[in-house]
Design an enzyme around this catalytic site. Structure first.
Site, short mmCIF file in Angstrom:
data_model
loop_
_atom_site.label_atom_id
_atom_site.label_comp_id
_atom_site.label_asym_id
_atom_site.label_seq_id
_atom_site.Cartn_x
_atom_site.Cartn_y
_atom_site.Cartn_z
CB SER A 26 -0.91 0.01 1.23
OG SER A 26 -0.13 0.32 2.37
CE LYS A 27 -1.62 7.22 -2.64
NZ LYS A 27 -2.59 6.45 -3.40
NE ARG A 28 -0.18 2.40 6.08
CZ ARG A 28 -0.70 1.20 6.33
NH1 ARG A 28 -0.07 0.35 7.09
NH2 ARG A 28 -1.86 0.86 5.82
N GLY A 35 5.46 3.33 -0.05
CA GLY A 35 6.06 4.13 -1.12
C GLY A 35 5.21 4.09 -2.37
#
Ligand code: GLU
Length: 506
Positions: A252-254, A256
């Protein structure tokens, strides 16, 4: 005829997990000369993002995943955007209502919330309690006449086994008592995903539904609907997700970058990206790792896909991408690099020089964004570096030897016929450019090594100061490549700057 589809909801940028799923469905269809379809599932207006469909289309085209039918290319089963298919769903829901496999539910949100609260209290799974299933026809007609809002739910049987053979995950079975009476048509008249997906996959003649893992638990609902309609159900294959490093959660976005456009911005090539993505879940059963799309179409096999998710590894992506850069035609690489760095191009990076730059970078970088450091060394030279760094005790480069190194190197460079070297770059066939560079590099290298020998000095005493003066840094292409690309005038100018810098050292 094999027909597969990619059916994303336009909720923003396309996640690389989505691209991987699309790729698997595409390869599977193309392997057997089938068709691959793009369908946009936009019936959930709350998740709709303006421009989302264009993003998806752009990303698929970038990746070289070409669909045979879709919103912008049309096709026999159009429209391919669900919000344009309202009437179709209406017709089919009426059929289910008539057959008694679906029913209207007038429950208010308050009632549903209260029901859920009680279920939670009693530790029961959250499920609709079939309250409206017992309404009589008269009651229903009355409520409809009163303008009461309703949804339409499917009737899930009580205790039946639904079994299917997933082409990746193997045999799967669910008991219908686990199923909710799923809403099929919302109060705004639009279908839910579950209803639209079945109607469309059927009407669009989809033979294999290849989609993300997260939909496995919805599949029994879909199969039930096929049964209710008396339609032949498709084959299913659920593609495992891409996992974040650590292997526990989905990427997920966390962690990167996750969306296709972010990877494009970082300078990954479509060839590298699809090659890497396919390896996240599939391998050909050999040690081969680098494939073109054509090779993948030939070799891809769903039965060789792994059941578990695969952990995203950016280093491996970089490596795979680097392999594709090395394999490219140099002039095509040059154009890609040029397009990528267009905002940085300056007068000094003229055509001839930029070809040389591309040749050098093609061997050095794994993604286009890595061009910057070498680009700056060559075209945006920063003269303000610390002169002390020209000297290097370990290499035996002191003030005296460095000065000698500079003066002798200037003579050496002045003796090279750069005009001849440059004219050959322009004339040479694309496929021979790397060889040509290697031969010049070798030629210049031999001159420097002869110089070292004639002066009876150590390599580092000459090469370290010269490289430092040519670059102002310690990470760069070889000095021989640098001299080749900088040419006579600029190389000599930089060496003279080096001389001035060491003159003032104590
Ligand atoms: N619209 C669904 C999604 O966004 C597609 C699921 C499917 O392929 O059936 O993931």
């Amino acid at each position: 005829m094999i027909r597969t589809r990619f059916a994303p909801s336009p909720t923003g940028f396309l996640h690389i997990g989505g691209l991987k799923t699309a790729l698997f469905a595409y390869l599977f269809a193309k392997k057997s000369d089938g068709k691959f379809i793009l369908r946009i599932e936009d019936t959930d207006q709350n998740r709709y993002v303006e421009g989302g469909m264009e993003q998806i289309i752009w990303s698929l085209k970038w990746a070289g995943i070409n669909y045979d039918e879709g919103p912008d290319v049309g096709g026999e089963y159009k429209p391919y955007i669900q919000s344009e298919r309202r009437e179709i769903y209406q017709k089919y829901i009426n059929e289910l209502l008539d057959k008694g496999f679906a029913y209207r539910c007038f429950c208010t949100n308050e009632r549903l919330e209260e029901m859920r609260r009680k279920q939670e209290e009693n530790k029961m799974p959250p499920k609709y309690d079939k309250h409206c299933l017992s309404l009589s026809k008269e009651e229903i007609d009355q409520k409809v006449a009163n303008g009461e809002k309703y949804v339409i739910r499917m009737k899930a049987p009580d205790n039946e086994w639904i079994k299917f053979n997933d082409l990746i995950k193997g045999k799967i079975e669910f008991n219908t008592k686990e199923l909710d009476d799923q809403v099929l048509i919302k109060s705004d008249g639009l279908p839910t995903y579950h209803f639209a997906v079945v109607v469309d996959d059927h009407l669009m003649n989809i033979s294999h539904v290849i989609r993300a893992d997260e939909w496995v638990s919805s599949t029994p609902k879909h199969i039930l609907l096929y049964k209710y309609f008396d339609w032949k159900e498709p084959e299913y294959a659920h593609v495992p997700p891409i996992l974040a490093p650590g292997g526990k959660k989905k990427l997920s976005k966390r962690e990167g970058s996750v969306s296709v456009n972010e990877f494009v911005n970082l300078g990954y090539l479509p060839e590298g990206m699809i090659n890497y993505l396919v390896l996240l879940g599939w391998n050909p059963g050999t040690t081969e790792e680098i494939f073109t799309m054509e090779e993948l179409i030939e070799k891809f096999d769903l039965s060789k896909c792994q059941k578990a998710g695969a952990v995203f590894d950016i280093k491996r992506l970089e490596w795979v991408n680097g392999q594709h850069i090395r394999k490219m035609d140099t002039m095509i690489f040059r154009t890609k690099l040029m397009d990528y760095i267009i905002q940085d191009i300056n007068k000094r990076a003229n055509n001839e020089s930029f070809i040389k730059f591309a040749i050098i970078e093609q061997e050095r970088i794994n993604k286009l964004s890595e061009y910057k450091q070498d680009f700056n060394i060559i075209y945006n030279f920063d003269e303000s570096y610390d002169g002390e760094l020209i000297l290097n005790e370990k290499m035996g480069a002191d003030k005296v030897s460095a000065e000698l190194a500079f003066n002798e190197s200037i003579k050496l460079i002045e003796s090279i016929d750069f005009e001849k070297l440059n004219s050959e770059v322009i004339k040479t066939d694309n496929s021979k450019l790397i060889e040509l560079k290697k031969s010049y590099e070798e030629f210049i290298k031999n001159k420097f090594l002869d110089l070292v020998k004639n002066l009876n000095m150590k390599n580092g005493q000459i090469l370290w100061p010269v490289r430092y003066a040519l670059t102002g840094t310690d990470k760069s292409p070889t000095i021989f490549e640098l001299v080749w690309i900088l040419g006579k005038e600029e190389s000599v100018r930089r060496l003279n700057i080096g001389i001035k810098k060491i003159e003032v050292l104590g």
